[in-house]
Enzyme design. Structure first.
Site, PDB file in Angstrom:
ATOM      1  N   TYR A  59      28.509  25.961  21.798  1.00  0.00           N
ATOM      2  CA  TYR A  59      28.902  25.713  23.185  1.00  0.00           C
ATOM      3  C   TYR A  59      30.323  25.158  23.245  1.00  0.00           C
ATOM      4  CZ  TYR A  59      28.805  24.372  28.059  1.00  0.00           C
ATOM      5  OH  TYR A  59      29.097  24.278  29.395  1.00  0.00           O
ATOM      6  N   PHE A  84      48.897  42.532  44.351  1.00  0.00           N
ATOM      7  CA  PHE A  84      47.727  43.146  43.738  1.00  0.00           C
ATOM      8  C   PHE A  84      46.510  42.588  44.476  1.00  0.00           C
ATOM      9  CE2 PHE A  84      44.160  43.617  40.840  1.00  0.00           C
ATOM     10  CZ  PHE A  84      44.170  44.994  40.763  1.00  0.00           C
ATOM     11  N   THR A  85      45.474  43.406  44.581  1.00  0.00           N
ATOM     12  CA  THR A  85      44.328  43.089  45.444  1.00  0.00           C
ATOM     13  C   THR A  85      43.744  41.697  45.178  1.00  0.00           C
ATOM     14  OG1 THR A  85      42.934  44.278  43.868  1.00  0.00           O
ATOM     15  CG2 THR A  85      43.723  45.526  45.773  1.00  0.00           C
ATOM     16  N   ASP A 112      51.883  37.672  35.849  1.00  0.00           N
ATOM     17  CA  ASP A 112      50.646  38.422  35.648  1.00  0.00           C
ATOM     18  C   ASP A 112      50.901  39.310  34.430  1.00  0.00           C
ATOM     19  OD1 ASP A 112      48.566  40.225  35.590  1.00  0.00           O
ATOM     20  OD2 ASP A 112      48.422  40.393  37.766  1.00  0.00           O
ATOM     21  N   LYS A 152      42.577  44.918  30.024  1.00  0.00           N
ATOM     22  CA  LYS A 152      43.547  46.018  29.982  1.00  0.00           C
ATOM     23  C   LYS A 152      44.213  46.057  28.600  1.00  0.00           C
ATOM     24  CE  LYS A 152      42.902  45.439  34.557  1.00  0.00           C
ATOM     25  NZ  LYS A 152      41.988  44.419  35.100  1.00  0.00           N
ATOM     26  N   ARG A 172      44.134  53.996  46.056  1.00  0.00           N
ATOM     27  CA  ARG A 172      45.065  52.877  46.101  1.00  0.00           C
ATOM     28  C   ARG A 172      45.966  53.103  47.305  1.00  0.00           C
ATOM     29  NH1 ARG A 172      43.442  48.702  42.403  1.00  0.00           N
ATOM     30  NH2 ARG A 172      42.178  48.664  44.268  1.00  0.00           N
ATOM     31  N   PHE A 187      37.670  47.856  49.255  1.00  0.00           N
ATOM     32  CA  PHE A 187      37.677  49.138  48.531  1.00  0.00           C
ATOM     33  C   PHE A 187      36.530  49.248  47.534  1.00  0.00           C
ATOM     34  CE2 PHE A 187      39.408  47.250  44.674  1.00  0.00           C
ATOM     35  CZ  PHE A 187      40.009  46.106  45.180  1.00  0.00           C
TER      36      PHE A 187
HETATM   37  N1  F0G Z   1      46.123  41.668  37.800  1.00  0.00           N
HETATM   38  C1  F0G Z   1      46.285  42.980  37.680  1.00  0.00           C
HETATM   39  C2  F0G Z   1      47.662  43.561  37.644  1.00  0.00           C
HETATM   40  C3  F0G Z   1      45.159  43.817  37.589  1.00  0.00           C
HETATM   41  O1  F0G Z   1      45.337  45.123  37.469  1.00  0.00           O
HETATM   42  C4  F0G Z   1      43.869  43.235  37.633  1.00  0.00           C
HETATM   43  C5  F0G Z   1      42.682  44.070  37.587  1.00  0.00           C
HETATM   44  C6  F0G Z   1      43.754  41.852  37.764  1.00  0.00           C
HETATM   45  C7  F0G Z   1      44.915  41.089  37.839  1.00  0.00           C
HETATM   46  C8  F0G Z   1      42.408  41.164  37.840  1.00  0.00           C
HETATM   47  O2  F0G Z   1      41.798  41.179  36.616  1.00  0.00           O
HETATM   48  O3  F0G Z   1      39.801  42.674  36.911  1.00  0.00           O
HETATM   49  O4  F0G Z   1      40.017  41.147  34.942  1.00  0.00           O
HETATM   50  O5  F0G Z   1      39.550  40.223  37.188  1.00  0.00           O
HETATM   51  N2  F0G Z   1      42.721  45.292  37.768  1.00  0.00           N
HETATM   52  C9  F0G Z   1      41.615  46.222  37.668  1.00  0.00           C
HETATM   53  C10 F0G Z   1      42.130  47.620  37.889  1.00  0.00           C
HETATM   54  C11 F0G Z   1      40.442  45.880  38.519  1.00  0.00           C
HETATM   55  O6  F0G Z   1      41.314  48.540  37.924  1.00  0.00           O
HETATM   56  O7  F0G Z   1      43.347  47.799  38.002  1.00  0.00           O
HETATM   57  P1  F0G Z   1      40.202  41.318  36.404  1.00  0.00           P
END
Ligand code: F0G
Length: 471
Positions: A85, A137-138, A228, A271, A395, A462
């Protein structure tokens, strides 16, 4: 279209072809279901590719997130999981990898990227402040908004133009940033939110010159820069390729130099890092680290695992090193370009230059006759799935969501379909199949009628929105 018609990049330049620096040890069977079954699956999933079952998908290009193939070493690493843990051996291995490749002092592990976005947003943002960034970014913007901040786009104009050939379309426009500072005051800007290979702009990089100039501007006002770093390995590959003086520098060294201009980073390891789950926040400021550590135990898990199993941290630590090998990145970006070149040869409008992780189809241009309120990119992603079982993602206006103040749709300039390539997963033949399907849908473009939204979730719509065809 036979293979031989298309030259690889290498052949065009008069060199021999390149190939991936790995061979395949294990395979996972995939199959294409019939057109009738695909039509039924699409209707059951509300014409949203996020709502399809993966077993109904033939080639899955929804995302490069958590979908990469791990190496034999990473799989071996899983067996070395120390599932204590507290104080797992694998955490210290991960900490060492982040400190040596990225250079930040304090590591806070999280279950994935948005866990880290939550921590940094809550730690730094006061309600009523402004967070400038190189395109939204979303999940990043949503966490900034949930912390009471307002995101302000300060990316260069070229990023919003799919046809612009600018080599660093991810760059921050320093005049836009200066104008924001003049307007709201540096005290009301908790940090600059800088992203490597800007996802929503088409995987477009930031140059070293730009981050250097950004640092100088921010230093004048005492504004920190948080990065990021999700796809920074791709960003530094583009610097090596395009920016004067870096052609002979290994990408790992370019990454260190870039990160040294920033104060910390959040990371979705799903990624670049070639793992199926994981992420982290890493910062230099001990006070910010302490705040984040106080919060990580509330929202993620203990500060030495942050939501990951020990084995996941081990695979991640190994993946970091693999992700920053020049050969790996050449093959990764090379495959994305191969697909992009096929589409460009057929005159299909895509975002140019081809970015790091995906091809972005210009749905606005492909479906010129469809207004944005009929969701052209959502329509195009559905049509590609129906044609071939290839899964892509919207997108555009759906991803952009609604303005929290007015409640209206945001109308982004870019209305795109992302054809995202997982790392080390598909072959060149898969890319040919994908290109041919996109071509078939492109040829039928005039008959597209658009969609209407029949269910809209409150956040990140989305992912779960449902649609019905018009007509
Ligand atoms: N920042 C970027 C540039 C991303 O592309 C993503 C995730 C995140 C932050 C958030 O990270 O998913 O690990 O919580 N992108 C995915 C995509 C969902 O399909 O581009 P996460």
């Amino acid at each position: 279209m036979p293979h031989t018609v298309h030259m690889t990049m290498g052949q065009q330049e008069g060199r021999r072809s390149w190939a991936e620096p790995w061979k395949i040890k294990m395979v996972e069977p995939i199959r294409m279901i019939s057109r009738e079954e695909r039509a039924a699956a699409l209707a059951a999933g509300g014409y949203n590719t996020f709502l399809l079952r993966s077993e109904d998908v033939y080639i899955d290009l929804l995302t490069d997130s958590g979908t990469s193939a791990m190496s034999d070493r990473q799989w071996a690493g899983l067996m070395l999981g120390d599932e204590a843990y507290a104080g797992s051996r694998n955490f210290y291995h991960l900490e060492e990898a982040v400190q040596s490749y990225y250079g930040y002092k304090h590591l806070i592990p999280t279950h994935q990227g948005r866990g880290a976005e939550h921590l940094i947003s809550q730690a730094l943002i006061r309600p009523g402040t402004y967070i400038p960034g190189n395109m939204y970014f979303t999940t990043t913007r949503l966490h900034q908004e949930l912390a009471g901040g307002t995101f302000v786009d300060v990316i260069i104009d070229e990023a919003h133009d799919p046809a612009s050939q600018h080599p660093f379309k991810g760059n921050v426009d320093l005049d836009k940033l200066q104008a924001l500072i003049d307007k709201v005051g540096a005290d009301n800007i908790p940090y600059v939110s800088l992203a490597g290979t800007v996802n929503m702009a088409g995987g477009q990089p930031v140059s070293m010159a730009n981050v250097k100039a950004l640092r100088q501007l921010c230093d004048r006002y005492g504004i920190p820069i948080y990065l990021d770093a999700t796809r920074m390995a791709e960003n530094v590959y583009f610097i090596q390729e395009r920016e004067e003086g870096y052609q002979h520098t290994p990408i790992a060294a370019i990454l260190r130099e870039f990160c040294d201009y920033t104060d910390g980073a959040w990371m979705s390891s799903k990624k670049d890092h070639l793992v199926n789950i994981g992420g982290w926040l890493a910062v230099n400021d001990p006070l910010v680290a302490e705040k984040a550590r106080n919060m990580v135990v509330v929202y993620e898990g203990l500060h030495t695992y942050g939501g990951m199993a020990g084995r996941d941290m081990e695979a991640l630590a190994i993946g970091i090193g693999e992700s920053l090998q020049d050969d790996h990145m050449r093959a990764r970006v090379g495959q994305v370009r191969y697909l992009g070149q096929l589409l460009m040869d057929w005159g299909i409008p895509i975002v140019q230059p081809v970015g790091g992780h995906a091809i972005f189809l210009d749905a606005k241009k492909i479906y010129e006759h469809l207004p944005q309120d009929l969701f052209p990119a959502q329509t195009l992603a559905a049509a590609i799935y129906l044609d071939s079982g290839v899964r892509t993602m919207e997108r555009g206006i759906v991803s952009a969501g609604r303005d929290p103040e007015t409640g209206d749709h945001r109308h982004p300039k870019l209305e795109l379909v992302r054809v995202t390539i997982p790392r080390r997963v598909y072959t060149q033949a898969h890319m040919d199949v994908v290109a041919e399907s996109i071509k078939a849908v492109y040829d039928e473009r005039k008959s597209a009628m658009g969609l209407k939204m029949v269910y809209e979730p409150a956040y990140l719509r989305f992912f779960q929105a449902r649609f019905e065809p018009i007509g």
